[in-house]
Design an enzyme around this catalytic site. Structure first.
Site, PDB file in Angstrom:
ATOM      1  N   SER A 169       0.695  -1.510   0.310  1.00 18.72           N
ATOM      2  CA  SER A 169       0.405  -0.212  -0.213  1.00 18.72           C
ATOM      3  C   SER A 169       1.044   1.367  -0.313  1.00 18.72           C
ATOM      4  O   SER A 169       2.228   1.412  -1.126  1.00 18.72           O
ATOM      5  CB  SER A 169      -1.078   0.164   1.341  1.00 18.72           C
ATOM      6  OG  SER A 169      -2.239   0.996   0.876  1.00 18.72           O
ATOM      7  N   ASP A 234     -10.155  -4.302  -4.241  1.00 18.72           N
ATOM      8  CA  ASP A 234      -9.428  -3.328  -3.645  1.00 18.72           C
ATOM      9  C   ASP A 234     -10.632  -2.373  -3.115  1.00 18.72           C
ATOM     10  O   ASP A 234     -10.975  -1.103  -4.257  1.00 18.72           O
ATOM     11  CB  ASP A 234      -8.443  -3.040  -3.908  1.00 18.72           C
ATOM     12  CG  ASP A 234      -7.600  -2.946  -2.783  1.00 18.72           C
ATOM     13  OD1 ASP A 234      -7.551  -1.534  -2.075  1.00 18.72           O
ATOM     14  OD2 ASP A 234      -6.618  -2.769  -2.744  1.00 18.72           O
ATOM     15  N   HIS A 263      -8.240  -5.087   0.115  1.00 17.28           N
ATOM     16  CA  HIS A 263      -7.225  -4.319   0.751  1.00 17.28           C
ATOM     17  C   HIS A 263      -6.601  -4.664   1.914  1.00 17.28           C
ATOM     18  O   HIS A 263      -4.892  -4.792   1.410  1.00 17.28           O
ATOM     19  CB  HIS A 263      -7.196  -2.815   0.621  1.00 17.28           C
ATOM     20  CG  HIS A 263      -6.170  -1.835   1.239  1.00 17.28           C
ATOM     21  ND1 HIS A 263      -5.112  -1.678  -0.260  1.00 17.28           N
ATOM     22  CD2 HIS A 263      -5.374  -1.452   1.972  1.00 17.28           C
ATOM     23  CE1 HIS A 263      -4.150  -0.415   0.000  1.00 17.28           C
ATOM     24  NE2 HIS A 263      -4.624  -0.237   1.350  1.00 17.28           N
TER      25      HIS A 263
END
Length: 294
Positions: A169, A234, A263
């Site tokens: 991320s 996601d 996610h």
């Protein structure tokens, strides 16, 4: 929608229109620290978890963790962690974790991942996270990973051809920046983002001034093998980011699109670990790989 409306731009860039504030709105949510680093009378550092760390192992596994501080070129002191999971592996993951977690929360995951991949894991907390000083910012996160890279190289004498950069991320922002400047054994981009504005407004394809975290402008400079991993569902960073990142890589290997994953749960799917094992065993340690100049 192919661009941003006036109201979109005002919402994002006002109050006040400062790039560092944009970064804070889009990215950084440092949790309450889940650990501390205690230095004894001999100058040796010890990791002390609190209850929020959710440490899942025994004292024996904790003895495999070494912690220390190092200073960045921007003057912050960041916490670093080496998790020795394997005595036989030549590979070390330099892991840049995601948002809203710190090293205390990630330690158990590192033990499990390193053991399964037969590698050691080196990680660090961004400025303002965990036991690191300062505050989180885009400039600081680049300085943070630089300091971690140098610590891994100099303190442990780990060579670039044994280092795999892993970003998750927001950690992919730091990882891509470093990988665009240094060659290494390989790069893993887990739920990567193209830029800050493109996360806030997934349908835009316009270049906006003051757009933070512009990994899209750096990925073509990465010459190491790159594995992109992204969940198809996601809800934070749309999978289109991962697809575009894969398409722009010079040396991308077969990506992993995890069907149904969001996610924060990609690691729970069996294909995640299997794909990483293949990357380690066949795509970065291949006899055909050229020697990395150190």
């Amino acid at each position: 929608m192919n661009g941003l409306s006036c109201s979109d731009i005002c919402c994002l860039f006002c109050c006040p229109p400062c790039p560092s504030r944009i970064v804070s709105k889009l990215a950084f949510m440092a949790p309450e620290p889940t650990y501390s680093i205690i230095e004894d009378s001999n100058g040796r550092c010890k990791l002390n978890f609190n209850d929020n760390a959710d440490w899942q192992y025994s004292d024996r596994e904790q003895e495999c963790i070494e912690v220390f501080h190092c200073r960045t070129k921007r003057g912050n002191v960041i916490a670093c962690m080496l998790v020795r999971c394997s005595l036989s592996s030549r590979n070390t993951l330099l892991f840049s974790h995601g948002n809203a977690v710190d090293l205390g929360q990630m330690a158990s995951f590192y033990i499990g991942l390193g053991t399964r991949l037969n590698c050691n894991i080196f990680s660090y907390d961004y400025s303002g996270y965990g036991a690191s000083t300062g505050r989180a910012s885009e400039k600081n996160i680049y300085a943070d990973i630089d300091a971690a890279w140098l610590a891994l190289r100099n303190r442990y004498a780990v060579t670039p051809d044994s280092i795999i950069l892993y970003g998750q991320s927001i950690g992919t922002v730091a990882t891509i920046d470093l990988a665009s400047r240094y060659e290494c054994a390989g790069v893993v981009l887990h739920s990567p983002l193209l830029s800050g504005v493109r996360v806030a407004f997934p349908n835009t394809n316009k270049d906006i001034c003051c757009d933070p975290f512009r990994s899209i402008d750096k990925i073509h400079k990465v010459v190491s093998p790159v594995l992109v991993i992204h969940g198809t569902e996601d809800e934070v960073v749309d999978i289109s980011h991962g697809i575009t990142m894969y398409e722009k890589c010079l040396h991308a290997v077969e990506p992993l699109w995890v069907e149904g994953a969001g996610h924060n749960d990609v690691e729970l799917y069996g294909q995640y670990l299997e794909r990483l094992k293949k990357f380690f065993s066949h795509e970065i340690n291949s006899k055909d790989n050229k020697k990395i100049v150190t």
